[in-house]
Every structure is written in structure tokens, then in C-alpha cells.
Design a protein around this motif. Structure first.
Motif, PDB file in Angstrom:
ATOM      1  N   SER A 182      -5.239  -4.742   0.395  1.00 50.25           N
ATOM      2  CA  SER A 182      -5.882  -4.356   1.661  1.00 50.25           C
ATOM      3  C   SER A 182      -7.143  -5.189   1.893  1.00 50.25           C
ATOM      4  O   SER A 182      -7.465  -5.519   3.042  1.00 50.25           O
ATOM      5  CB  SER A 182      -6.180  -2.857   1.699  1.00 50.25           C
ATOM      6  OG  SER A 182      -7.119  -2.539   0.736  1.00 50.25           O
ATOM      7  N   LEU A 183      -7.830  -5.589   0.819  1.00 53.29           N
ATOM      8  CA  LEU A 183      -9.007  -6.462   0.964  1.00 53.29           C
ATOM      9  C   LEU A 183      -8.583  -7.841   1.463  1.00 53.29           C
ATOM     10  O   LEU A 183      -9.198  -8.412   2.368  1.00 53.29           O
ATOM     11  CB  LEU A 183      -9.733  -6.621  -0.378  1.00 53.29           C
ATOM     12  CG  LEU A 183     -10.432  -5.402  -0.986  1.00 53.29           C
ATOM     13  CD1 LEU A 183     -10.950  -5.726  -2.372  1.00 53.29           C
ATOM     14  CD2 LEU A 183     -11.572  -4.944  -0.108  1.00 53.29           C
ATOM     15  N   ASP A 220     -15.986  -1.628   1.009  1.00 55.54           N
ATOM     16  CA  ASP A 220     -14.987  -0.961   0.180  1.00 55.54           C
ATOM     17  C   ASP A 220     -15.035  -1.467  -1.263  1.00 55.54           C
ATOM     18  O   ASP A 220     -14.975  -0.684  -2.215  1.00 55.54           O
ATOM     19  CB  ASP A 220     -13.606  -1.202   0.793  1.00 55.54           C
ATOM     20  CG  ASP A 220     -12.539  -0.382   0.114  1.00 55.54           C
ATOM     21  OD1 ASP A 220     -12.849   0.745  -0.303  1.00 55.54           O
ATOM     22  OD2 ASP A 220     -11.396  -0.851  -0.026  1.00 55.54           O
ATOM     23  N   VAL A 221     -15.139  -2.782  -1.428  1.00 55.47           N
ATOM     24  CA  VAL A 221     -15.088  -3.340  -2.787  1.00 55.47           C
ATOM     25  C   VAL A 221     -16.289  -2.869  -3.618  1.00 55.47           C
ATOM     26  O   VAL A 221     -16.165  -2.612  -4.820  1.00 55.47           O
ATOM     27  CB  VAL A 221     -14.969  -4.887  -2.739  1.00 55.47           C
ATOM     28  CG1 VAL A 221     -16.260  -5.566  -2.349  1.00 55.47           C
ATOM     29  CG2 VAL A 221     -14.496  -5.421  -4.079  1.00 55.47           C
ATOM     30  N   ASN A 276       0.828  -1.214   0.000  1.00 53.99           N
ATOM     31  CA  ASN A 276       0.000   0.000   0.000  1.00 53.99           C
ATOM     32  C   ASN A 276       0.860   1.259   0.000  1.00 53.99           C
ATOM     33  O   ASN A 276       0.634   2.174  -0.802  1.00 53.99           O
ATOM     34  CB  ASN A 276      -0.932   0.003   1.208  1.00 53.99           C
ATOM     35  CG  ASN A 276      -2.260  -0.616   0.876  1.00 53.99           C
ATOM     36  OD1 ASN A 276      -3.168   0.060   0.435  1.00 53.99           O
ATOM     37  ND2 ASN A 276      -2.365  -1.934   1.013  1.00 53.99           N
ATOM     38  N   ASP A 300     -13.190   2.383   5.852  1.00 53.46           N
ATOM     39  CA  ASP A 300     -11.755   2.269   5.630  1.00 53.46           C
ATOM     40  C   ASP A 300     -11.016   1.871   6.903  1.00 53.46           C
ATOM     41  O   ASP A 300     -10.146   1.003   6.874  1.00 53.46           O
ATOM     42  CB  ASP A 300     -11.226   3.615   5.113  1.00 53.46           C
ATOM     43  CG  ASP A 300     -10.433   3.446   3.850  1.00 53.46           C
ATOM     44  OD1 ASP A 300     -10.632   2.410   3.175  1.00 53.46           O
ATOM     45  OD2 ASP A 300      -9.614   4.315   3.530  1.00 53.46           O
ATOM     46  N   ARG A 329      -5.605  -1.778  -3.329  1.00 55.25           N
ATOM     47  CA  ARG A 329      -6.916  -2.127  -2.782  1.00 55.25           C
ATOM     48  C   ARG A 329      -7.043  -3.643  -2.631  1.00 55.25           C
ATOM     49  O   ARG A 329      -7.531  -4.133  -1.606  1.00 55.25           O
ATOM     50  CB  ARG A 329      -8.025  -1.590  -3.690  1.00 55.25           C
ATOM     51  CG  ARG A 329      -9.391  -2.027  -3.248  1.00 55.25           C
ATOM     52  CD  ARG A 329     -10.509  -1.269  -3.856  1.00 55.25           C
ATOM     53  NE  ARG A 329     -10.612   0.068  -3.320  1.00 55.25           N
ATOM     54  CZ  ARG A 329     -10.513   1.179  -4.036  1.00 55.25           C
ATOM     55  NH1 ARG A 329     -10.302   1.091  -5.327  1.00 55.25           N
ATOM     56  NH2 ARG A 329     -10.626   2.347  -3.486  1.00 55.25           N
ATOM     57  N   LYS A 351     -10.986  -1.809   8.200  1.00 54.08           N
ATOM     58  CA  LYS A 351     -10.163  -2.796   7.492  1.00 54.08           C
ATOM     59  C   LYS A 351      -8.803  -2.976   8.164  1.00 54.08           C
ATOM     60  O   LYS A 351      -8.163  -3.997   8.000  1.00 54.08           O
ATOM     61  CB  LYS A 351      -9.948  -2.344   6.042  1.00 54.08           C
ATOM     62  CG  LYS A 351     -11.152  -2.584   5.146  1.00 54.08           C
ATOM     63  CD  LYS A 351     -10.771  -2.492   3.703  1.00 54.08           C
ATOM     64  CE  LYS A 351     -10.258  -1.116   3.353  1.00 54.08           C
ATOM     65  NZ  LYS A 351      -9.780  -0.974   1.998  1.00 54.08           N
ATOM     66  N   SER A 385     -15.934   1.144  -4.191  1.00 51.66           N
ATOM     67  CA  SER A 385     -14.833   1.469  -5.107  1.00 51.66           C
ATOM     68  C   SER A 385     -15.189   1.094  -6.539  1.00 51.66           C
ATOM     69  O   SER A 385     -14.736   1.732  -7.495  1.00 51.66           O
ATOM     70  CB  SER A 385     -13.566   0.744  -4.684  1.00 51.66           C
ATOM     71  OG  SER A 385     -13.760  -0.635  -4.785  1.00 51.66           O
ATOM     72  N   LYS A 441      -2.819   8.779  -0.109  1.00 49.73           N
ATOM     73  CA  LYS A 441      -3.905   8.569  -1.081  1.00 49.73           C
ATOM     74  C   LYS A 441      -4.754   9.842  -1.191  1.00 49.73           C
ATOM     75  O   LYS A 441      -5.087  10.284  -2.296  1.00 49.73           O
ATOM     76  CB  LYS A 441      -4.768   7.392  -0.629  1.00 49.73           C
ATOM     77  CG  LYS A 441      -5.737   6.903  -1.687  1.00 49.73           C
ATOM     78  CD  LYS A 441      -6.470   5.698  -1.159  1.00 49.73           C
ATOM     79  CE  LYS A 441      -7.539   5.244  -2.117  1.00 49.73           C
ATOM     80  NZ  LYS A 441      -8.352   4.166  -1.559  1.00 49.73           N
ATOM     81  N   GLU A 473     -13.491   7.839  -2.287  1.00 45.15           N
ATOM     82  CA  GLU A 473     -12.325   6.949  -2.328  1.00 45.15           C
ATOM     83  C   GLU A 473     -11.473   7.053  -1.067  1.00 45.15           C
ATOM     84  O   GLU A 473     -10.749   6.128  -0.735  1.00 45.15           O
ATOM     85  CB  GLU A 473     -11.460   7.281  -3.549  1.00 45.15           C
ATOM     86  CG  GLU A 473     -12.028   6.772  -4.854  1.00 45.15           C
ATOM     87  CD  GLU A 473     -11.892   5.262  -5.008  1.00 45.15           C
ATOM     88  OE1 GLU A 473     -12.732   4.541  -4.436  1.00 45.15           O
ATOM     89  OE2 GLU A 473     -10.983   4.818  -5.699  1.00 45.15           O
TER      90      GLU A 473
END
Lengths: 687, 322
Positions: free
Chosen positions: B108-109, B127-128, B68, B207, B105, B210, B131, B229, B188
Motif C-alpha cells: 500500500s505504501l 503510515d510508515v 491487501n 489511511d 503495508r 493513501k 506503524s 483489518k 493501526e
């Protein structure tokens, strides 16, 4: 140099003959097995040993011939001068697709170790898989239209028999029926196309027509023939609406068969479509392009959405194949649009990007299907996403390989998938410059590609996280299961990864340069345009590789700094996951998120397109026995009641042929082949 | 080299700009607010700690923060800043940027699921989905930019001068694009009205939830990547608002400064204007966070679709004009 084409043609031929010889051993093993019940028990033991020996010899010979063929094909590909055809249609185009078939067959090849228990299904699968590989190789090398189509039909029939091996499974019987219907529909299209080719090229009946003669057909006929051929080949390449058989069959068939269907047969169907298209030298065919475009977009969108909603990994991979085949045909459709407007640069770019995608998909999907198959075989259970978990701790190597395959299919940088998708996206963006009617189509193509990418990220992260990560959701005998990844298979996977997925993802430029030979083989006028294209994309591709180095250096720098920060600290790795003190994640109560819950909001969002149905019966008992009540049903688009009623009317007449002989799938196939022959003869008589 | 130097300055400012948001929010709440260097101090403290890792995790959990942070640092090599040509720029680099954002991403998932936690996975699930909606908006914006520049490079979008917000012919479409992109930025980066970064209720987080199981340097890396970011998206938006011709005019007319006679002073003012623009975006985020509550989770798809509608409207207007 004079002998070079001869050598190029002869060596692969000898290796194919060796492969055929190996397949004969498999056939004899199968024949011995079929006659086994007639003998006494003592003799049965002796024959069983003989069967095992024959099977082993056949497998070894096949493996050896495939390995030799792979090396020869690669040497031929690099050594053959650009634009030269050596012997029986051995140009770069054929060599490229032969390479794909050989790699797929090699990777999915069963172990050469002596099996202790050899069942009939294994023998049948080994023989028919070898036969399918052989037929696909011959189809690609065929120089005559008639021979190519006959061999293709034989390959289709072989596919039917591969499915029929597992006829005991109910889901596979349904798949078999769907395959039979789709395959024969395809056959009829091809037969009509063949008839038209014979009529309009004024050829004598049953005389071989070379591909080069197709260019003499009248312009209007060319388009009709192309459309018929497209439908004929698309029927067997998992494209919407011919995909149901694949979705039903993948979870039930052996991994080798699934890999061959997804990575080899579908690609050969696409190769044949291209071979015919370029042989006919069509210049104006925008309406055919639109039809291909529409089917491609439907395949991408529906394939992507159904990929998200699947609960079985094999079905998910089957839908992913539908989506990816849609992307391939989308590239082809964009090529046709550019061709219709005479935009040479875009034509070349589109077809080049499509070839890159073909290679990426064949390698990545073969890897994913192979690992999924091995996993299902080892665990002795279907790969239901919500029931598994924590597999990475039992199968560390398989989980790493699967992660690489998934990352490639998700289009992550460093892997082939990213370059393949980026090239196609560039083509779609550039297609916006084609002018008014095509701008809309280009925008649709861009969004379809984006949706496909996003859906693959969602679905493959779901599959990986739910199957490989976390803790086990269902208790299975993990102590008795060991990672059966033999060194040979691992070497093959490693080779496939290093040569294919990583090389394509990190150093795309040399591979793109090699793929240009295929474009020249198909379309010799493209040489100048390719040099123009090189000027446009050479620098970006090289800079991309350079930028990956920068990222890698940054990553290393961070890794070293982390190591320095933690150098004198003892990291505790035995902590319980933070769960509000509820101990959700203990082995006894694994209440972690399921794959379905992970994408539930996405499924709810796309509910109108997915035709989902949630069933939540009222709970009447105070202490119900059932563990779960809520169910979400997502049926395929083609299985919607309204559509089924419509399709029932269409399929009903065909069902008559099934009802005459009660187990009539094969009879129906034979009957339709005979029917096809009659139609061809009528065409010959008319001409 | 100028770009690299300026990018390093901006990266160094990232935690300070986060403090700016906190300070502005404090003003709205009538409080003193956090110290300016609070986030530097937090990061430093985390870097010195010993991490504790869940027993269920695999190597993915410890690799994700590295990936990341590496991705976020790497992306600045592609981003033009104050009209300086970026370190890396080529045709199609927007796909590289999007792909690397996706890579961050994805990891992080995967890391969120690696702990077998219901909470982290819940954040990943949200998030998925969000996004996915956001990326469609981003591509719509890129289609508009491609229409204007015939190029697929971030440098061309920002430097060539074809995307000028204050140009008469493209003002309204680009204004819509800017608004749409700002909405995307909020989504985002999980800011209000999508997510409340100050919330302590895990069930409503996106966020933050996670990274619940991270600690020590891993958490520091994750937090820094989140700061970067937001900075990346803000700089992208600032590029859209930043106009080289307007800056030149401002310097020559208002400050009587000629770019040829005093290049260093001119560059200083140019950089200052760019930093002011980025700070203004951060202040706008703080104002929004102070003036409204977060949306209910079920309304977030509508929010994303509103951003998409704005972008599509901009595209239609653009097609009429260009």
C-alpha cells in the motif's frame, strides 16, 4: 568411495587453478597497459588490441572456472558425507562459504563481451577483484592457522588496492584512509592473537599449526585469543565502529568491488571467526559473548537508523550491510550465551539461524548492490534518492529485480529475508528461557531485530518509491538510455533469484536440512540436538510452505474475480493523478514527495540518536536565486565533533606514518605489515 | 472446519460491523444513521464501476489491492475464533502474521507513491512512521504472551487457557495488555483519536489519503481489506477477553445448558458471546469516536509511546507474578 575425498579435493583445486590462470591473463593485460605510454601511437593501437584480447580471454576463463567451481561445490556439498573432511579443509563449512564467494563473484562478474574502450581503472579492478576472489577462496580452504591469516591479510591488502584505484575521488581518499587505519588495527589484533597461539601451543616458529591444535590452548588464553580474533576480523566485516570506510567507499567504487566487499569479504571474516571459535572448543566465554553482543546491537541500531536517513542509495546499502552484519554477530552472541549455559538445543538453533541469515544476506545484498551499480553506471550519475524518479518506466527489468531484492531485505514473506529474520527472532525469544541475566539481553535482541526490520521497511520503501516510481524529478536524457541488461547477466540474476531468494523463502525446510551439515562440520556433537530441533521446527516450516500455497491460491482467486469484473470494461489508464487541480505531477512541475520528506517524521523522532542538524538560513532577498534553503545534515556517529576530538587524539600518532611519505597509504600498510612480522618474530623468539 | 465456517461468517459480517459503528455514532449525534447494509451496497456499487487509473502508475498500483485483500483474508486462517483451533497453526506463526501484515503495508505504501501524488505519499509517510511505533508495542505484547505460554503461536495464546484475563494472578497485567492492544487497534486502523475516517480534508488523513486515486473494483478491494483489518484486530482482542471457562460456567449456571448434552446449542451460545464481544469492541470504537476529537499529528508518537508504556508495565507486573 575411497577416491571420493580425493576427487572432492582435486576438482575444486583444478578449477581454482584455472581461475588463477585466467587472472594471469588479466595481469598481463594490466602490465601491457602500464607500459603503453612508452610506445609510438601506431604501436599503441596494436598493444591496445592485445590488451583487449587478453582481458577478454582472462574474463572468459574466470567466468568459466567460477561456473564450473559453482557446480562442483554444489555437487561436493550434497555428495560429501556429513562430518567428513576431504583434503585441504574441504568440509561442509568451507564449502558453504566458498559457495557464497563463488556466487558473489559470478554475479558481479563483468561482461565477457569485447569492450570498445578499456580504461586503466577497469583493468585494475578486474585483476584485483579476481585476486581478491582467489585469496578469499584460499583463505577458506586453508588448513593452517598461519596460512589462513597470511592469506587473509593479503586479501585485506588487495581490498586496499581496489579502493586505491579510484584515488582521484575525494570521498574515496577518505575511505581509503579509514580502511587503512581499520585494516591495520585489525592486523595488529590478529598478529597479537597469532603470537599468543604460537606461544601457548609451544609450536616452533613459522611452523604450520593446524586448526585442530587450537583446542590445546589453556582455557583463559582461548578467551583472550577469541576476543582478539573477533576484533581482528570484525574490523573488515563492516561492523560498528569499523564501518566508516564502507559507507564512504560504496558510492564511489565499482559495483563488483562493492558486491565483493559486502557479500564475500565480510562473510569470510565471519567464517574465520567461527572457524577459530569452534577449533578452540570454547565452552565458557560469556564475557566475550557480551562484548560481541554489545557491538552487534550497536551495529544493528545505528546501522538501521543511519539507513533511514541516507540520501544516496549506495550509502544506504552500506549502512544496511552494517546492520545486517550486526544481526549475524547477534546470532553468534546468542549462540555463545546458550553455549555458556550448556543449552545444546538453543546453541544449534542459533548457529543454524545465523547460517541461514548469512546465505540470505549474501544473495539479496549482492543482487541489490549489483543492480544499483549497473543503474549508476548506465545513468552516469550517483544514485541520489531525491533527484531521481520514474526509473521503473525506463528500466522495467531492473526495477522488478530491485523490488525483489528490496522485498527480501525487508523480510517480506515469499523471500529469504523473512525466514532468516523469523528464525533469529525465534532464537531470541527462546533465549528468554536461559535464565535471569540473559532475559534482558534476549529482550534487547528481540527489539533490535524488530527495529532493524522496521527500519529496513522504511528505508527500502523510501529508496524504491523515490527512485523507481512516480515521475522524473530531474530531467535526464531518458531517450538515449536503454536498459543494458545483457542476457547473460539476466540469466545469472534469474538463477540467483530462483535458486536463492525464492527457494529459501518458499521452501526453507530442505535448505535448513542442508545447512545442518555445516553445523555438524563445525560441531560434531550437535547431531542428536539437531534431530531434536528438527522435531520442533520441521512441522512449522512445512506448514509455512503450505500456508504460502493457500495465500497464492487466494491471490489467484482474487485476480480471476477482478478479471471477471472488468471483462467487458475499458479501463482508462491516461488519467491525471488526483492533485486538487494543481497539476503537481505533470512532467513540468513534478512536486511529488521526496524520499527525505517521506521519512522526515521518523528522522525527527530519532534526532537524539542521529545527531542531525537542520540548517535553515534566513531568506533576505525578495526573489532568491537559490532553489532550496533548508538542509538537514546527518553525520555518522563516529563523525560527531566530540568523538572526533577523542579519536583525533588516538589517531594522531598513527598519522605520523602518513605524513612521512606524503601519499603514504600503501607505505603505511607495508610498514605495519613489517611491524606485524617483527612482533611475530619476537613472539617466536620468546617461545 | 468449524473455524473456517465461523471465520467466513465473521468476514461476511465485517461491513455490517462497520455500519454498527456508524449507527452508534449517529445515536450520539442525534441522527437516524446509515442503513445497516450501507457498506454492502457501497462495495457492490464500486465492484460494478469501471476504474480510472493514473497515467503515472505501474503494475504495483493495480497489484496492491489484490495483495491487501488476499493478506487480510489469509490472516483469518491463523486467527483463533471463539476458541476454535484455526485452520493453520504452528510454532512461530505470529511472525507469519506480522510479516503478512507488513507485506500488505509495503504494497500500500508503494502504491501510494506510484501515482506520483503528493497527497497519497503524505499519507504513506505518516503510515510508515506510526506503524513502526505500533509494531514495537505489538512485539512487547508478544513477549508477555511468550512469557505466559512459552509458545509463539496465536492458537496457543488464545486456546490453551494460559492467557486468561479473569485469572486472579494475571488480571492486572492482562488488563493493561488489553488496553494497550486496544490503543494499538485504534492506531493501526486509523480510527479516532489517530485519524478521523470521516474527514474530507486530505491534509489531515492517514489511511484514506493513501487510496485517493483508487476507483471501481480496486477501491472496493482496498476498502474491504480495511474492514477486514479492523475485524482481525478486534477478533484478536476479543480472544483475549473471551474465556472458555467463563462461557461454560455461564451456560451451565445461567442457562442450565450442558455442553455435552446440547453441543450445538452450546456452540451457538459460545459463538454468540464471541460475536457480542467483537460487537462491543466496535461499539467502544464508536463511543470513542463520538466523544473525543482526533489528536494533533505531532501528539501521535506520544500516544504510541503511552501504549508501549502500558505494555511494558504489564510485562513488569507479569514478571513479578509468573
Amino acid at each position: 568411495m575411497m577416491f571420493m575425498p580425493f576427487v572432492f579435493a582435486t576438482l575444486p583445486l583444478l578449477e581454482v587453478l584455472l581461475f588463477a590462470f585466467g587472472s594471469l591473463f588479466l595481469l598481463s593485460a594490466l602490465l601491457f597497459d602500464l607500459g603503453l605510454s612508452r610506445h609510438s601511437r601506431f604501436k599503441q593501437i596494436l598493444i591496445k588490441r592485445r590488451i583487449i584480447t587478453l582481458y577478454s580471454i582472462g574474463n572468459r576463463l574466470n567466468l568459466l572456472s567460477l561456473a564450473c567451481l559453482l557446480v562442483t561445490i554444489l555437487i561436493c556439498f550434497f555428495a560429501l558425507p556429513v562430518g567428513v573432511t576431504a583434503g585441504i579443509a574441504f568440509d561442509h563449512f568451507s564449502l558453504f562459504f566458498i559457495f557464497i564467494v563463488v556466487v558473489t563473484s559470478l554475479v558481479s562478474h563483468p561482461s565477457v563481451r569485447m569492450p570498445l574502450d578499456l580504461g586503466r581503472a577497469t583493468l585494475l579492478n578486474a585483476f584485483f577483484s579476481a585476486l581478491l576472489t582467489l585469496l578469499l577462496l584460499l583463505v577458506l580452504a586453508a588448513n593452517s592457522v598461519l596460512l589462513a591469516l597470511i592469506l587473509w591479510e593479503m586479501a585485506t591488502f588487495c581490498g586496499l588496492l581496489l579502493l586505491a584505484i579510484h584515488y582521484q575521488k575525494k570521498s574515496l581518499r577518505k575511505a581509503l584512509l579509514a580502511y587503512a587505519i581499520v585494516a591495520e588495527m585489525g592486523t595488529l589484533f590478529l598478529v597479537v592473537a597469532l603470537g599468543m597461539i604460537y606461544i601457548y601451543s609451544n609450536a616452533a616458529p613459522l611452523t604450520p599449526i593446524s586448526f585442530s591444535r587450537l583446542a590445546t590452548l589453556p582455557a583463559t588464553i582461548k578467551e583472550v585469543v577469541l576476543l582478539l580474533l573477533f576484533f581482528g576480523f570484525a574490523a573488515k566485516s563492516d561492523l560498528f565502529p569499523f564501518h566508516l570506510w564502507a559507507v564512504r567507499s560504496y558510492p564511489a567504487i565499482m559495483p563488483r568491488t562493492a558486491t565483493l566487499f559486502s557479500s564475500a569479504t565480510a562473510k569470510v571474516a565471519f567464517a574465520l571467526t567461527l572457524r577459530f571459535y569452534f577449533s578452540m572448543e570454547i565452552t565458557q566465554s560469556s564475557y566475550v559473548g557480551v562484548i560481541i553482543f554489545v557491538l552487534a546491537i550497536l551495529s544493528i541500531v545505528l546501522g538501521s537508523l543511519y539507513t533511514i536517513s541516507q540520501k544516496n542509495l549506495h550509502r544506504m546499502l552500506a549502512y544496511s550491510t552494517v546492520e545486517n552484519m550486526g544481526i549475524l554477530y547477534l546470532g553468534f552472541a546468542l549462540f555463545i550465551f546458550a553455549s555458556s549455559l550448556g543449552h545444546q538445543l538453543l546453541m544449534v538453533f542459533a548457529i543454524l539461524a545465523t547460517f541461514f541469515f548469512v546465505l540470505h544476506h549474501a544473495l539479496s545484498k549482492a543482487l541489490a548492490l549489483q543492480i544499483a551499480g549497473t543503474l549508476a553506471e548506465t545513468l552516469k550519475r550517483p544514485l541520489r534518492i531525491d533527484e531521481l524518479g520514474g526509473i521503473a518506466k525506463i528500466f522495467p527489468w531492473m526495477s522488478r529485480l530491485m523490488l525483489i531484492a528490496f522485498l527480501s531485505l525487508m523480510g517480506a514473506p515469499f523471500f529469504s529475508g523473512f525466514i532468516a529474520e523469523a528464525l533469529l527472532l525465534m532464537v531470541a525469544f527462546k533465549s528468554m528461557l536461559l535464565g535471569a541475566p540473559y532475559i534482558l539481553l534476549a529482550i534487547i535482541a528481540i527489539f533490535a531485530l524488530v527495529v532493524a526490520n522496521l527500519a529496513s521497511i522504511a528505508s527500502f520503501t523510501k529508496a524504491y518509491t523515490a527512485i523507481f516510481q512516480g515521475v522524473q524529478k530531474t530531467v535526464y536524457r531518458s531517450s538515449s538510455i536503454k536498459e543494458k541488461l545483457y542476457w547473460r547477466r539476466f540469466t545469472l540474476y534469474g538463477l540467483l533469484l530462483l535458486l536463492g531468494i525464492f527457494a529459501m523463502g518458499i521452501f526453507p525446510w530442505p535448505i535448513i536440512l542442508e545447512l545442518q551439515k555445516i553445523v555438524i562440520a563445525l560441531y560434531p556433537q550437535s547431531r542428536i540436538m539437531l534431530s531434536n530441533l528438527n522435531m520442533e521446527i520441521a512441522v512449522p516450516m512445512m506448514l509455512f510452505s503450505l500456508s504460502l500455497t493457500l495465500f497464492f491460491l487466494l491471490f489467484l482467486l482474487l485476480k480471476v474475480s477482478l478479471w471477471w469484473l472488468l471483462r467487458d470494461k475499458t479501463i482508462r489508464r491516461d488519467a491525471i493523478t488526483w492533485d486538487c487541480g494543481m497539476h503537481f505531477t505533470s512532467e513540468a512541475r513534478p512536486l511529488q514527495y521526496t524520499g527525505t520528506s517521506y521519512l522526515m517524521s521518523m528522522i525527527t523522532f530519532f534526532r537524539p540518536l542521529l545527531f542531525s542538524k537542520s540548517i535553515s538560513p534566513r531568506i533576505v532577498e525578495i526573489f532568491p536565486d537559490k532553489k532550496s534553503f533548508y538542509r538537514l545534515q546527518i553525520a555518522d556517529f563516529l563523525k560527531q565533533p566530540r568523538l572526533q576530538n577523542l579519536s583525533y587524539l588516538l589517531i594522531r600518532p598513527l598519522k605520523i606514518f602518513h605524513e612521512i611519505p606524503r601519499q603514504g597509504h600503501i607505505q603505511w600498510s607495508i610498514f605495519s605489515l613489517v611491524l606485524a612480522l617483527i612482533v611475530t618474530i619476537i613472539c617466536f623468539v620468546r617461545s | 472446519m468449524k473455524h473456517l465456517f465461523f471465520a467466513l461468517i465473521m468476514i461476511a459480517f465485517a461491513p455490517l460491523l462497520m455500519s454498527l459503528i456508524a449507527r452508534v455514532k449517529a445515536i450520539f449525534a442525534g441522527k437516524v444513521g446509515l442503513p445497516w447494509f450501507f457498506y454492502y451496497h457501497t462495495l457492490l456499487k464500486l465492484l460494478q464501476k469501471t476504474p480510472v487509473i493514473s497515467m503515472h502508475t505501474t503494475a504495483i498500483f493495480t497489484t496492491a489491492p489484490l495483495i491487501n485483500l488476499a493478506v487480510m483474508l489469509f490472516l483469518f486462517a491463523f486467527l483463533p475464533l471463539a476458541n476454535y483451533r484455526p485452520l493453520l497453526s504452528f510454532y512461530g506463526d505470529i511472525f507469519v502474521v506480522i510479516a503478512f501484515l507488513a507485506l500488505a503495508r509495503i504494497f500500500s505504501l508503494l502504491a501510494a507513491f506510484d501515482t506520483a501524488s503528493s497527497f497519497s505519499a503524505m499519507g504513506a509517510a505518516r503510515d510508515v512512521f506510526y506503524s513502526m511505533l505500533a509494531e514495537i508495542v505489538l512485539f512487547t505484547i508478544f513477549i508477555i504472551f511468550f512469557r505466559l505460554t512459552n509458545d509463539l503461536s496465536l492458537a496457543t495464546f488464545a486456546i490453551e487457557g494460559k492467557i486468561e484475563l479473569f485469572a486472579r494472578s494475571t488480571f492486572f497485567p492482562l488488563l493493561l495488555v488489553a488496553v494497550s492492544f486496544f490503543m494499538l487497534l485504534l492506531q493501526e486502523n486509523a480510527r479516532v483519536p489517530i485519524d478521523d475516517p470521516n474527514t474530507h480534508l486530505e491534509l489531515t488523513m492517514i489511511d484514506e489519503v493513501k487510496i485517493l486515486d483508487y476507483s471501481g473494483p480496486y477501491l472496493a478491494f482496498m476498502q474491504l481489506s480495511l474492514f477486514l483489518k479492523l475485524l482481525f484486530y478486534s477478533c484478536f482482542l476479543a480472544n483475549l477477553l473471551f474465556s472458555q471457562s467463563l462461557v461454560t460456567q455461564l451456560c451451565t449456571i445461567a442457562l442450565s445448558l450442558d455442553s455435552n448434552s446440547y453441543p450445538l446449542l452450546y456452540a451457538f451460545f459460545k459463538n454468540l458471546i464471541f460475536i457480542a464481544l467483537v460487537s462491543a469492541i466496535y461499539i467502544a470504537i464508536a463511543v470513542i469516536e463520538s466523544s473525543m476529537a482526533r489528536l494533533a499529528l505531532k501528539k501521535i508518537p506520544k500516544y504510541s509511546l503511552s501504549a508501549l508504556v502500558l505494555a511494558v508495565l504489564a510485562a513488569i507486573l507479569m514478571w513479578r507474578n509468573v
